[in-house]
Design a protein around this motif. Structure first.
Motif, mmCIF file in Angstrom:
data_model
loop_
_atom_site.group_PDB
_atom_site.id
_atom_site.type_symbol
_atom_site.label_atom_id
_atom_site.label_comp_id
_atom_site.label_asym_id
_atom_site.label_seq_id
_atom_site.Cartn_x
_atom_site.Cartn_y
_atom_site.Cartn_z
ATOM 1 N N HIS A 280 -4.535 4.561 -0.869
ATOM 2 C CA HIS A 280 -2.961 5.264 -1.115
ATOM 3 C C HIS A 280 -2.902 5.701 0.347
ATOM 4 O O HIS A 280 -3.579 6.201 1.055
ATOM 5 C CB HIS A 280 -3.545 6.642 -2.093
ATOM 6 C CG HIS A 280 -3.731 6.175 -3.662
ATOM 7 N ND1 HIS A 280 -2.749 6.262 -4.439
ATOM 8 C CD2 HIS A 280 -4.393 5.559 -4.152
ATOM 9 C CE1 HIS A 280 -2.737 5.798 -5.404
ATOM 10 N NE2 HIS A 280 -4.241 5.608 -5.501
ATOM 11 N N ASP B 171 -3.466 -1.676 -8.495
ATOM 12 C CA ASP B 171 -3.180 -0.216 -8.075
ATOM 13 C C ASP B 171 -4.581 0.267 -7.860
ATOM 14 O O ASP B 171 -4.742 1.380 -6.997
ATOM 15 C CB ASP B 171 -2.688 0.260 -9.340
ATOM 16 C CG ASP B 171 -2.286 1.715 -8.948
ATOM 17 O OD1 ASP B 171 -1.958 2.041 -7.775
ATOM 18 O OD2 ASP B 171 -2.278 2.650 -10.028
ATOM 19 N N ARG B 172 -5.614 -0.081 -8.585
ATOM 20 C CA ARG B 172 -7.170 0.651 -8.145
ATOM 21 C C ARG B 172 -7.856 0.296 -7.141
ATOM 22 O O ARG B 172 -8.536 0.835 -6.632
ATOM 23 C CB ARG B 172 -7.909 0.281 -9.594
ATOM 24 C CG ARG B 172 -7.460 0.847 -10.981
ATOM 25 C CD ARG B 172 -8.555 0.453 -12.105
ATOM 26 N NE ARG B 172 -8.592 -0.650 -12.351
ATOM 27 C CZ ARG B 172 -7.803 -1.527 -13.306
ATOM 28 N NH1 ARG B 172 -7.095 -0.784 -13.864
ATOM 29 N NH2 ARG B 172 -8.118 -2.751 -13.640
ATOM 30 N N ILE C 119 0.987 -1.228 -0.201
ATOM 31 C CA ILE C 119 0.094 0.086 0.161
ATOM 32 C C ILE C 119 1.147 1.212 -0.053
ATOM 33 O O ILE C 119 0.674 2.212 -0.621
ATOM 34 C CB ILE C 119 -0.927 0.037 1.076
ATOM 35 C CG1 ILE C 119 -2.076 -1.172 1.170
ATOM 36 C CG2 ILE C 119 -1.576 1.403 1.421
ATOM 37 C CD1 ILE C 119 -2.831 -1.282 2.355
ATOM 38 N N ARG D 13 3.176 1.204 -3.496
ATOM 39 C CA ARG D 13 2.640 0.834 -4.710
ATOM 40 C C ARG D 13 3.383 -0.285 -5.523
ATOM 41 O O ARG D 13 3.622 0.042 -6.733
ATOM 42 C CB ARG D 13 2.191 2.176 -5.524
ATOM 43 C CG ARG D 13 1.763 3.317 -4.806
ATOM 44 C CD ARG D 13 0.637 3.113 -3.923
ATOM 45 N NE ARG D 13 -0.618 2.673 -5.015
ATOM 46 C CZ ARG D 13 -1.910 2.386 -4.528
ATOM 47 N NH1 ARG D 13 -1.891 2.140 -3.156
ATOM 48 N NH2 ARG D 13 -2.845 2.214 -5.341
ATOM 49 N N ASP E 228 0.662 7.831 1.868
ATOM 50 C CA ASP E 228 2.139 8.472 1.568
ATOM 51 C C ASP E 228 3.070 8.132 2.851
ATOM 52 O O ASP E 228 2.616 8.374 3.859
ATOM 53 C CB ASP E 228 1.882 9.822 1.412
ATOM 54 C CG ASP E 228 1.315 10.519 0.097
ATOM 55 O OD1 ASP E 228 1.776 9.553 -0.887
ATOM 56 O OD2 ASP E 228 0.602 11.357 0.147
#
Length: 730
Positions: free
Chosen positions: A706, A701-702, A539, A542, A708
């Protein structure tokens, strides 16, 4: 995440008095409350659903909950016989004082007619003490008060008094202060060498100590709500101290580097929180998840150990995110005062030494990767003979009461006196006619004839006669194969032959059940922790390949650490160098806890390297150059952080508890190996994989959320800082 952490750090920096004051008030409150409440840790390792748990349940229902905590009080003299009038008077005075103690339910008479509690040579006697409440509900201070009651009448005489069993274990926990002090001093030395200033060194130490004290206070209070194992504070201290200093090191390094580049103090702090702070939060979360994943073991003992350690890690992360920025703001540019040697700030963000190492690695990645794997496999070979067991008090420091009682009982009555088995019988609706009931007599005879039995006590009946209890003394010590085989024989053959509903309990049987169940559940723990770690890294970065690479490197490092622990403790290689007389078994829960702790902690270093490499890739560097620059930017701080963690863990080898020594050696060696592999094997594999390291299928990926981490968050942090400056100027 980076935006939130940036705002949190800047708020803490601008309101430093409020934040520092708040931490001190909370810490003071926690310390006062925990001190007033006292310590209350459990020494029980009951395994729900096991045969020993069934025995304990029957004892609690038909006899008393405290019977399982029966402990011997041992009296010994080197002058004459313990039955000599002057020595006997001392023993009787001690027993009388214990019988009057409100924390003691009962204590047997060592000199009662027909008693077998006086040794053949007359030098030793013992009495069985039953506490008024389970020892797990007593604080260490209350347990020590019981022993003081027993020893006071013997002061100034030639009679020595010691406590064995669960009571002896409770009062004989070695102090950890020396280990903690040595670990902190070693960390301070490493930080001074890394930072080059005493002031900068002090900040991670202060943040880590405050966080550790707060976390341990919470764990202490937790012990009043649930059964927290008595080894939990020591394990939590090892982890909390290490991660607290490490996490602060990463943030202080980034803040000083940003300030050196020309940012304002607050901007530098915010930038550090948004970049390295994001990686710290993610790394800390990985450690916490790995520790909480121990719950899938289904063992409350292991689950609570993981929860206690996780609490301390969470508090350490909170301290790094709030208290540390406030301290950085308080120091400002004064952090560069008290400098030792040259100014090291230019090397904090990019080290020429690590740049050269990355280039050398890039020239021969196959050689370095193959050599690393071969070394790790070689270190892992002893794991093939790894056996899980339990330790006894024979390996405790000779100065402790439990070791003295163990040695005296072993010399006078045999090692089996330290490993009594409690066989409980549920007679159901047909009460026994007496201790000589034919059903009980048959079981008593079967137990006496079993291999490895030294003695079997006469059956004790419950008040209604529906339950019975027999005390079985093995011929071997608690850790011997003789005792284990005896427990198996009684459960598999002797009890079924009697036709009775009977169970084998007592602390020795509990430990054997725990070891067996942990051996069965260890593969599940490994699978869950690895899967969660891979998912989190997937996660964050990526990519499918990099997390699998990291997991493989971690598994090899953990396997090598298991091999070292097996070679040192089970095989006895170099055992005397760490303060033990000879080889001891690997405590059943050490490998399971080690795996969760190490997989979480070693992932920290991989996160910092992967995040920097990903940042370089996103900036347009080639995969090869990104790895080289990533090493140049993180190698120094990763090795420094690893050195601190190794020093902290290794310092606990000084602890007298053999279980803590196993953790110290295992964790220190594993972190040392893991750090080495993060700067050798992992980048070598990344160099070999090239762009494939960052491959992620479109469909995955979809669906992946997401998140950071440090890579890619620096620009966002700069945007937040710029907006903040514009708001202030407006």
């Amino acid at each position: 995440m980076s935006r939130f952490l940036h705002r949190l750090a800047v708020f803490s920096a601008r309101h430093r008095a409020l934040v520092i004051g708040g931490w001190l008030v909370v810490l003071a409150a926690l310390l006062v409350v925990s001190h007033q409440a006292g310590t209350k840790y459990s020494s029980s390792s009951t395994v729900d659903g096991s045969d020993s748990a069934a025995a304990t349940e029957l004892m609690e229902r038909s006899f008393s909950a405290e019977l399982a905590d029966t402990s011997p009080i041992v009296f010994h003299t080197e002058e004459g016989s313990i039955t000599d009038p002057e020595h006997r008077a001392t023993v009787e005075a001690s027993l009388h004082a214990l019988s009057q103690d409100s924390d003691v339910a009962s204590v047997t008479d060592s000199f009662a007619e027909g008693s077998a509690t006086v040794s053949a040579d007359g030098t030793t006697a013992y009495a069985n003490l039953v506490p008024a409440e389970p020892l797990g509900d007593l604080s260490v201070e209350e347990a020590e008060a019981i022993l003081d009651t027993a020893t006071e009448p013997a002061e100034g005489t030639e009679v020595e008094v010691a406590a064995g069993g669960q009571l002896g274990t409770k009062v004989s926990k070695p102090e950890t202060a020396t280990s903690e002090l040595v670990g902190i001093l070693a960390a301070m030395l490493i930080l001074v060498l890394v930072f080059g200033t005493i002031t900068a060194m002090a900040l991670p130490i202060a943040s880590a100590i405050v966080g550790l004290m707060a976390g341990l206070s919470i764990v202490s209070l937790l012990g009043h709500a649930i059964a927290v194992p008595d080894v939990a504070p020591t394990i939590a201290t090892m982890i909390g101290l290490g991660v607290g200093i490490d996490y602060a090191l990463f943030i202080v390094t980034r803040a000083r580097s940003a300030r050196h580049e020309g940012r304002s103090v607050h901007d530098a702090i915010g930038h550090a929180a948004a970049t390295s702070g994001s990686a710290v939060a993610f790394a800390g979360g990985t450690v916490v998840i790995a520790l909480l994943a121990l719950a899938v073991s289904g063992l409350s003992f292991i689950t609570v150990l993981g929860q206690a350690a996780a609490i301390v890690v969470v508090v350490a992360v909170l301290a790094s995110m709030t208290l540390l920025p406030a301290l950085l703001s308080l120091c400002g540019d004064g952090i560069e005062k008290l400098r030792i040697g040259r100014d090291r700030r230019p090397t904090l963000g990019h080290s020429a030494v690590w740049q050269q190492w990355g280039e050398r690695l890039a020239r021969r990645p196959r050689l370095y990767a193959a050599t690393s794997v071969l070394v790790l496999i070689g270190l892992s070979v002893p794991v093939l003979s790894l056996g899980l067991g339990l330790t006894d008090q024979s390996s405790a420091p000779e100065s402790t009461s439990s070791r003295q009682a163990y040695d005296q009982l072993t010399e006078s009555f045999g090692a089996g006196a330290n490993a009594p088995l409690l066989v409980t019988v549920d007679l159901g609706s047909e009460p026994a006619t007496g201790p000589d009931d034919p059903r009980l007599a048959q079981l008593h005879g079967g137990l006496s004839a079993a291999d490895g039995v030294q003695a079997v006590g006469m059956p004790q009946l419950s008040q209604d006669g529906t339950a019975a209890l027999m005390n079985v003394i093995p011929a071997g010590s608690p850790t011997s194969d003789v005792t284990k085989d005896l427990v198996d024989e009684v459960r598999d053959a002797t009890i079924p032959a009697s036709g009775l509903d009977a169970h084998v309990g007592g602390s020795t049987a509990q430990q054997l059940d725990l070891a067996e169940l942990i051996g069965d559940r260890l593969p599940l723990i490994i699978g869950v922790v690895v899967a969660l770690s891979v998912l989190l890294l997937m996660i964050a970065f990526r990519t499918v390949v990099a997390p699998l690479q990291a997991a493989l490197v971690n598994l090899l490092a953990v396997g090598a650490a298991y091999g070292i622990v097996t070679a040192v403790f089970q095989e006895g290689i170099g055992i005397t160098a760490i303060g033990l007389d000879g080889a001891i078994p690997i405590v059943s829960y050490v490998p399971m806890m080690m795996f969760a702790i190490l997989f979480g902690l070693s992932m920290d270093y991989q996160v910092f390297l992967l995040s920097r490499v990903r940042e370089e890739v996103d900036a347009g560097r080639s995969p090869r150059q990104a790895v080289i620059d990533g090493l140049a930017g993180t190698g120094k701080v990763i090795v420094s952080a690893g050195a601190i963690m190794v020093a902290v863990f290794a310092s606990f080898v000084l602890n007298g508890d053999p279980t803590v020594k196993e953790f110290g050696v295992g964790l220190a060696s594993a972190i040392l190996i893991a750090v080495g592999m993060v700067v050798i094997l992992l980048p070598a594999v990344m160099l070999l994989m090239g762009r494939r390291t960052w491959w992620l299928p479109g469909w995955l990926d979809r669906i992946l959320p997401h998140l950071d981490v440090e890579g890619g968050s620096a620009s966002e942090a700069d945007e937040v800082a710029e907006k903040s400056r514009e708001t202030v100027s407006a």
